[in-house]
Design a protein around this motif. Structure first.
Motif, PDB file in Angstrom:
ATOM      1  N   TYR A   3      29.724  18.753  29.516  1.00 40.57           N
ATOM      2  CA  TYR A   3      30.765  19.742  29.791  1.00 40.57           C
ATOM      3  C   TYR A   3      30.501  20.977  28.949  1.00 40.57           C
ATOM      4  N   ILE A   4      30.462  22.138  29.594  1.00 34.05           N
ATOM      5  CA  ILE A   4      30.240  23.394  28.892  1.00 34.05           C
ATOM      6  C   ILE A   4      31.507  24.237  29.014  1.00 34.05           C
ATOM      7  N   PRO A   5      32.272  24.404  27.945  1.00 32.95           N
ATOM      8  CA  PRO A   5      33.490  25.220  28.022  1.00 32.95           C
ATOM      9  C   PRO A   5      33.140  26.699  28.192  1.00 32.95           C
ATOM     10  N   LEU A   6      33.921  27.384  28.997  1.00 34.11           N
ATOM     11  CA  LEU A   6      33.743  28.821  29.206  1.00 34.11           C
ATOM     12  C   LEU A   6      34.969  29.537  28.658  1.00 34.11           C
ATOM     13  N   LEU A   7      34.920  29.851  27.381  1.00 34.51           N
ATOM     14  CA  LEU A   7      36.073  30.437  26.705  1.00 34.51           C
ATOM     15  C   LEU A   7      36.320  31.879  27.123  1.00 34.51           C
ATOM     16  N   ASN A   8      35.337  32.475  27.794  1.00 36.14           N
ATOM     17  CA  ASN A   8      35.470  33.865  28.227  1.00 36.14           C
ATOM     18  C   ASN A   8      36.041  33.992  29.641  1.00 36.14           C
ATOM     19  N   ARG A   9      36.499  32.878  30.212  1.00 38.43           N
ATOM     20  CA  ARG A   9      37.005  32.900  31.585  1.00 38.43           C
ATOM     21  C   ARG A   9      38.498  32.597  31.613  1.00 38.43           C
ATOM     22  N   GLY A  10      39.196  33.187  32.577  1.00 32.10           N
ATOM     23  CA  GLY A  10      40.617  32.948  32.767  1.00 32.10           C
ATOM     24  C   GLY A  10      40.933  32.666  34.224  1.00 32.10           C
ATOM     25  N   VAL A  11      42.203  32.358  34.489  1.00 29.65           N
ATOM     26  CA  VAL A  11      42.613  31.955  35.841  1.00 29.65           C
ATOM     27  C   VAL A  11      43.862  32.712  36.263  1.00 29.65           C
ATOM     28  N   ILE A  12      43.832  33.221  37.476  1.00 27.26           N
ATOM     29  CA  ILE A  12      44.966  33.877  38.126  1.00 27.26           C
ATOM     30  C   ILE A  12      45.321  33.054  39.356  1.00 27.26           C
ATOM     31  N   VAL A  13      46.604  32.941  39.667  1.00 21.51           N
ATOM     32  CA  VAL A  13      47.011  32.269  40.897  1.00 21.51           C
ATOM     33  C   VAL A  13      47.611  33.303  41.843  1.00 21.51           C
ATOM     34  N   LEU A  14      47.256  33.186  43.125  1.00 20.68           N
ATOM     35  CA  LEU A  14      47.802  34.049  44.175  1.00 20.68           C
ATOM     36  C   LEU A  14      48.434  33.161  45.236  1.00 20.68           C
ATOM     37  N   TYR A  15      49.594  33.562  45.704  1.00 18.97           N
ATOM     38  CA  TYR A  15      50.257  32.793  46.748  1.00 18.97           C
ATOM     39  C   TYR A  15      51.232  33.681  47.504  1.00 18.97           C
ATOM     40  N   GLY A  16      51.700  33.175  48.637  1.00 14.35           N
ATOM     41  CA  GLY A  16      52.607  33.936  49.488  1.00 14.35           C
ATOM     42  C   GLY A  16      52.091  33.990  50.916  1.00 14.35           C
ATOM     43  N   PRO A  17      52.949  34.317  51.873  1.00 13.34           N
ATOM     44  CA  PRO A  17      52.574  34.297  53.293  1.00 13.34           C
ATOM     45  C   PRO A  17      51.411  35.226  53.648  1.00 13.34           C
ATOM     46  N   ASP A  18      51.225  36.304  52.902  1.00 15.02           N
ATOM     47  CA  ASP A  18      50.211  37.293  53.266  1.00 15.02           C
ATOM     48  C   ASP A  18      48.965  37.238  52.389  1.00 15.02           C
ATOM     49  N   VAL A  19      48.820  36.197  51.579  1.00 17.80           N
ATOM     50  CA  VAL A  19      47.770  36.215  50.567  1.00 17.80           C
ATOM     51  C   VAL A  19      46.369  36.253  51.183  1.00 17.80           C
ATOM     52  N   ARG A  20      46.141  35.492  52.234  1.00 20.77           N
ATOM     53  CA  ARG A  20      44.784  35.453  52.811  1.00 20.77           C
ATOM     54  C   ARG A  20      44.441  36.761  53.521  1.00 20.77           C
ATOM     55  N   SER A  21      45.364  37.292  54.293  1.00 20.42           N
ATOM     56  CA  SER A  21      45.092  38.541  54.992  1.00 20.42           C
ATOM     57  C   SER A  21      44.911  39.682  53.996  1.00 20.42           C
ATOM     58  N   PHE A  22      45.645  39.643  52.898  1.00 23.98           N
ATOM     59  CA  PHE A  22      45.499  40.654  51.857  1.00 23.98           C
ATOM     60  C   PHE A  22      44.111  40.605  51.243  1.00 23.98           C
ATOM     61  N   LEU A  23      43.691  39.432  50.806  1.00 27.44           N
ATOM     62  CA  LEU A  23      42.381  39.302  50.188  1.00 27.44           C
ATOM     63  C   LEU A  23      41.263  39.658  51.157  1.00 27.44           C
ATOM     64  N   GLN A  24      41.432  39.284  52.410  1.00 30.19           N
ATOM     65  CA  GLN A  24      40.397  39.566  53.405  1.00 30.19           C
ATOM     66  C   GLN A  24      40.122  41.061  53.522  1.00 30.19           C
ATOM     67  N   GLY A  25      41.109  41.875  53.272  1.00 29.97           N
ATOM     68  CA  GLY A  25      40.959  43.311  53.421  1.00 29.97           C
ATOM     69  C   GLY A  25      40.414  44.031  52.207  1.00 29.97           C
ATOM     70  N   VAL A  26      40.218  43.296  51.085  1.00 35.58           N
ATOM     71  CA  VAL A  26      39.782  43.988  49.870  1.00 35.58           C
ATOM     72  C   VAL A  26      38.504  43.413  49.247  1.00 35.58           C
TER      73      VAL A  26
END
Length: 275
Positions: A3-26
């Motif tokens: 196991y190699i820890p990646l201390l320089n990485r973080g996590v964001i969560v995205l959710y909601g009815p429009d999340v996929r269409s939003f991401l697809q456009g950007v």
């Protein structure tokens, strides 16, 4: 398994009815790939087609997790908040709850539960599995040197380390070769410039695998050729192998960087070794 820890990485969560269409456009990749695979690798570009951020998007039930550099995490949240305008999308930083790592030398399978998500690195199969987890990992902590060698030998750039914000063009860094760009999807920010560059036969600059006769200098060291012309600069390296962004129109004979002699390897893509 290690196991190699990646201390320089973080996590964001995205959710909601429009999340996929939003991401697809950007984003540069196709979010619909998450219908058949656990994770995708993608970039967010400037309108001029230059690198801003790179990240992994991971399917996790009704949520999409975005794993990225801590350095740019807050910038990414602010950028996505600005772009989503009226769309029904929620964006939250959950880095205080989850940690990120790599499972190397493992036969682990992709999985998802409340406490962890394991997924194949979509850039290259030899980079094995990544993990986003809450609980402590009991596996032996491994040395990142082997992982870095595999990454570099297979010409996989480390986004924030190898590319420069508002300067680097993704195709020069072979991002299309590591599954970071879809040319079949609809519009996204920076798409027109990226498509125009794809139509070029050769790029003025391109990423190469190099090997030195000694340990390589630091990122940014200038590379010169037999005519003492500056032909590029070093990017990330481990011991005596590394990545270099070189001018394709100048001689690559007798290359040097800070006194270290350099040899350019034939591309894994030219050898058709990429799988």
């Amino acid at each position: 398994m290690s196991y190699i820890p990646l201390l320089n990485r973080g996590v964001i969560v995205l959710y909601g009815p429009d999340v996929r269409s939003f991401l697809q456009g950007v984003i540069t990749n196709d979010i619909n790939k998450l219908n058949s695979q656990k994770a995708i690798y993608s970039l967010l570009l400037s309108p001029q087609g230059k690198y801003l951020y790179d990240f992994f998007l991971i399917k996790h039930g009704k949520y999409i997790l975005l794993e990225c550099e801590n350095l740019y995490l807050q910038q990414i949240i602010e950028k996505l908040d600005l772009l989503k305008t009226y769309l029904r999308v929620k964006i939250k930083n959950i880095s205080s709850l989850y940690r990120v790592g790599i499972l190397f030398n493992t036969n682990s399978m992709e999985c998802s539960c409340e406490s962890q998500v394991i997924f194949q690195d979509p850039r290259h199969k030899l980079l094995e599995m990544r993990i986003i987890h809450k609980n402590e990992i009991k596996e032996l902590v491994g040395d990142s040197t082997q992982y870095e060698r595999v990454r570099i030998q297979n010409l996989v750039p480390d986004g924030a380390k190898d590319m420069v914000q508002n300067s680097s063009f993704p195709l020069q860094y072979l991002i299309d070769k590591v599954n970071g760009i879809s040319f079949e999807k609809g519009c996204y920010i920076g798409q027109e410039v990226t498509r125009q560059m794809r139509r070029q036969e050769t790029f003025r600059k391109k990423l190469y695998l190099i090997e030195g006769d000694n340990i390589l200098p630091n990122i940014g060291a200038k590379v010169t050729n037999e005519n003492n012309e500056e032909v590029g600069e070093l990017r990330s390296s481990i011991d005596n192998i590394g990545l270099a962004l070189l001018n394709t129109r100048k001689s690559h004979a007798n290359l040097h960087a800070d006194g270290v002699e350099l040899f350019v390897h034939q591309s894994v893509y030219e050898k058709k070794a990429f799988k």
